[in-house]
Design a protein around this motif. Structure first.
Motif, PDB file in Angstrom:
ATOM      1  N   ILE A  21       0.816  -1.212   0.000  1.00 58.43           N
ATOM      2  CA  ILE A  21       0.000   0.000   0.000  1.00 58.43           C
ATOM      3  C   ILE A  21       0.852   1.266   0.000  1.00 58.43           C
ATOM      4  N   ASN A  22       1.949   1.240   0.745  1.00 53.02           N
ATOM      5  CA  ASN A  22       2.752   2.446   0.948  1.00 53.02           C
ATOM      6  C   ASN A  22       4.248   2.162   0.794  1.00 53.02           C
ATOM      7  N   PRO A  23       4.718   1.881  -0.414  1.00 51.98           N
ATOM      8  CA  PRO A  23       6.142   1.559  -0.580  1.00 51.98           C
ATOM      9  C   PRO A  23       7.062   2.735  -0.255  1.00 51.98           C
ATOM     10  N   ALA A  24       6.541   3.940  -0.265  1.00 57.18           N
ATOM     11  CA  ALA A  24       7.367   5.114   0.037  1.00 57.18           C
ATOM     12  C   ALA A  24       7.865   5.106   1.478  1.00 57.18           C
ATOM     13  N   MET A  25       7.177   4.383   2.358  1.00 53.40           N
ATOM     14  CA  MET A  25       7.631   4.342   3.757  1.00 53.40           C
ATOM     15  C   MET A  25       8.993   3.665   3.879  1.00 53.40           C
ATOM     16  N   LEU A  26       9.363   2.870   2.888  1.00 51.30           N
ATOM     17  CA  LEU A  26      10.671   2.212   2.917  1.00 51.30           C
ATOM     18  C   LEU A  26      11.808   3.228   2.832  1.00 51.30           C
ATOM     19  N   ALA A  27      11.552   4.388   2.249  1.00 49.21           N
ATOM     20  CA  ALA A  27      12.590   5.428   2.159  1.00 49.21           C
ATOM     21  C   ALA A  27      13.000   5.889   3.542  1.00 49.21           C
ATOM     22  N   GLU A  28      12.027   6.145   4.387  1.00 51.67           N
ATOM     23  CA  GLU A  28      12.329   6.608   5.740  1.00 51.67           C
ATOM     24  C   GLU A  28      12.836   5.475   6.624  1.00 51.67           C
ATOM     25  N   LEU A  29      12.207   4.323   6.517  1.00 50.88           N
ATOM     26  CA  LEU A  29      12.537   3.199   7.391  1.00 50.88           C
ATOM     27  C   LEU A  29      13.886   2.567   7.058  1.00 50.88           C
ATOM     28  N   ALA A  30      14.140   2.346   5.758  1.00 46.13           N
ATOM     29  CA  ALA A  30      15.333   1.590   5.359  1.00 46.13           C
ATOM     30  C   ALA A  30      16.213   2.314   4.353  1.00 46.13           C
ATOM     31  N   GLY A  31      15.830   3.519   3.952  1.00 46.74           N
ATOM     32  CA  GLY A  31      16.625   4.230   2.961  1.00 46.74           C
ATOM     33  C   GLY A  31      16.463   3.682   1.563  1.00 46.74           C
ATOM     34  N   VAL A  32      15.393   2.951   1.311  1.00 49.77           N
ATOM     35  CA  VAL A  32      15.139   2.353   0.007  1.00 49.77           C
ATOM     36  C   VAL A  32      14.108   3.215  -0.718  1.00 49.77           C
ATOM     37  N   THR A  33      14.476   3.722  -1.899  1.00 52.53           N
ATOM     38  CA  THR A  33      13.570   4.577  -2.652  1.00 52.53           C
ATOM     39  C   THR A  33      13.479   4.116  -4.098  1.00 52.53           C
ATOM     40  N   SER A  34      12.444   4.586  -4.749  1.00 48.99           N
ATOM     41  CA  SER A  34      12.320   4.348  -6.185  1.00 48.99           C
ATOM     42  C   SER A  34      12.328   5.704  -6.880  1.00 48.99           C
ATOM     43  N   THR A  35      12.909   5.733  -8.052  1.00 49.16           N
ATOM     44  CA  THR A  35      12.985   6.989  -8.801  1.00 49.16           C
ATOM     45  C   THR A  35      12.102   6.965 -10.041  1.00 49.16           C
ATOM     46  N   PRO A  37       8.330   4.924 -11.877  1.00 48.98           N
ATOM     47  CA  PRO A  37       7.173   4.061 -11.602  1.00 48.98           C
ATOM     48  C   PRO A  37       7.552   2.572 -11.586  1.00 48.98           C
ATOM     49  N   THR A  38       8.480   2.178 -12.437  1.00 50.78           N
ATOM     50  CA  THR A  38       8.929   0.782 -12.444  1.00 50.78           C
ATOM     51  C   THR A  38       9.566   0.421 -11.105  1.00 50.78           C
ATOM     52  N   GLY A  39      10.327   1.349 -10.536  1.00 54.24           N
ATOM     53  CA  GLY A  39      10.934   1.116  -9.229  1.00 54.24           C
ATOM     54  C   GLY A  39       9.879   0.939  -8.142  1.00 54.24           C
ATOM     55  N   ALA A  40       8.841   1.763  -8.172  1.00 56.03           N
ATOM     56  CA  ALA A  40       7.764   1.639  -7.187  1.00 56.03           C
ATOM     57  C   ALA A  40       7.036   0.304  -7.347  1.00 56.03           C
ATOM     58  N   ILE A  41       6.841  -0.114  -8.589  1.00 60.00           N
ATOM     59  CA  ILE A  41       6.212  -1.412  -8.843  1.00 60.00           C
ATOM     60  C   ILE A  41       7.080  -2.527  -8.271  1.00 60.00           C
ATOM     61  N   GLU A  42       8.390  -2.418  -8.462  1.00 57.56           N
ATOM     62  CA  GLU A  42       9.315  -3.438  -7.940  1.00 57.56           C
ATOM     63  C   GLU A  42       9.275  -3.496  -6.414  1.00 57.56           C
ATOM     64  N   LEU A  43       9.245  -2.350  -5.769  1.00 58.69           N
ATOM     65  CA  LEU A  43       9.147  -2.323  -4.305  1.00 58.69           C
ATOM     66  C   LEU A  43       7.846  -2.968  -3.845  1.00 58.69           C
ATOM     67  N   ARG A  44       6.758  -2.652  -4.535  1.00 61.09           N
ATOM     68  CA  ARG A  44       5.469  -3.254  -4.168  1.00 61.09           C
ATOM     69  C   ARG A  44       5.505  -4.770  -4.361  1.00 61.09           C
ATOM     70  N   ALA A  45       6.141  -5.226  -5.450  1.00 64.51           N
ATOM     71  CA  ALA A  45       6.191  -6.656  -5.728  1.00 64.51           C
ATOM     72  C   ALA A  45       7.073  -7.402  -4.731  1.00 64.51           C
TER      73      ALA A  45
END
Length: 125
Positions: A21-35, A37-45
């Motif tokens: 639901i919220n892959p962007a939270m990984l940026a704050e929690l673990a420093g993992v970001t997507s730059t 839409p494909t990156g966001a899809i990968e994080l969600r997957a």
């Protein structure tokens, strides 16, 4: 074994759904970001789909005795693989952040419990 599976279902499933639901939270929690839409899809997957699937497997196994050993075996391999890769990555990077240490602790404990449960179930069959 059922208690371990319930905890696994809640932990893996809950975290996976939250990441889906919220892959962007990984940026704050673990420093993992997507730059992209494909990156966001990968994080969600990977963080959402794979972990939710593992949680669902554990949840189904709680109610299906024939699947319990297989689910614990899957959890042992997944957490053991994550532990090994995270440890190698941390050693190569020379970085043991609080997130990394927390992950290593969780993965080590879950792997050890899964292996102990598998050994116990093998001894009783």
């Amino acid at each position: 074994m059922k208690i371990f599976l319930v905890i696994s279902a809640l932990g893996w499933g809950g975290y996976g759904l939250y990441c889906l639901i919220n892959p962007a939270m990984l940026a704050e929690l673990a420093g993992v970001t997507s730059t992209t839409p494909t990156g966001a899809i990968e994080l969600r997957a990977m963080y959402g789909g794979a972990q939710t699937g593992l949680g669902l497997f554990a949840a189904v196994a709680v109610f299906c005795a024939a699947w319990q050993r297989s689910a614990v075996l899957a959890l042992a391999f997944v957490t053991g693989g994550l532990f090994t890769a995270r440890l190698i990555g941390a050693l190569l990077a020379g970085d043991f952040s609080s997130y990394t240490v927390g992950g290593l602790g969780f993965e080590f404990v879950f792997t050890a419990i899964a292996i102990a449960l598998l050994r116990k179930s093998a001894a009783t069959t």
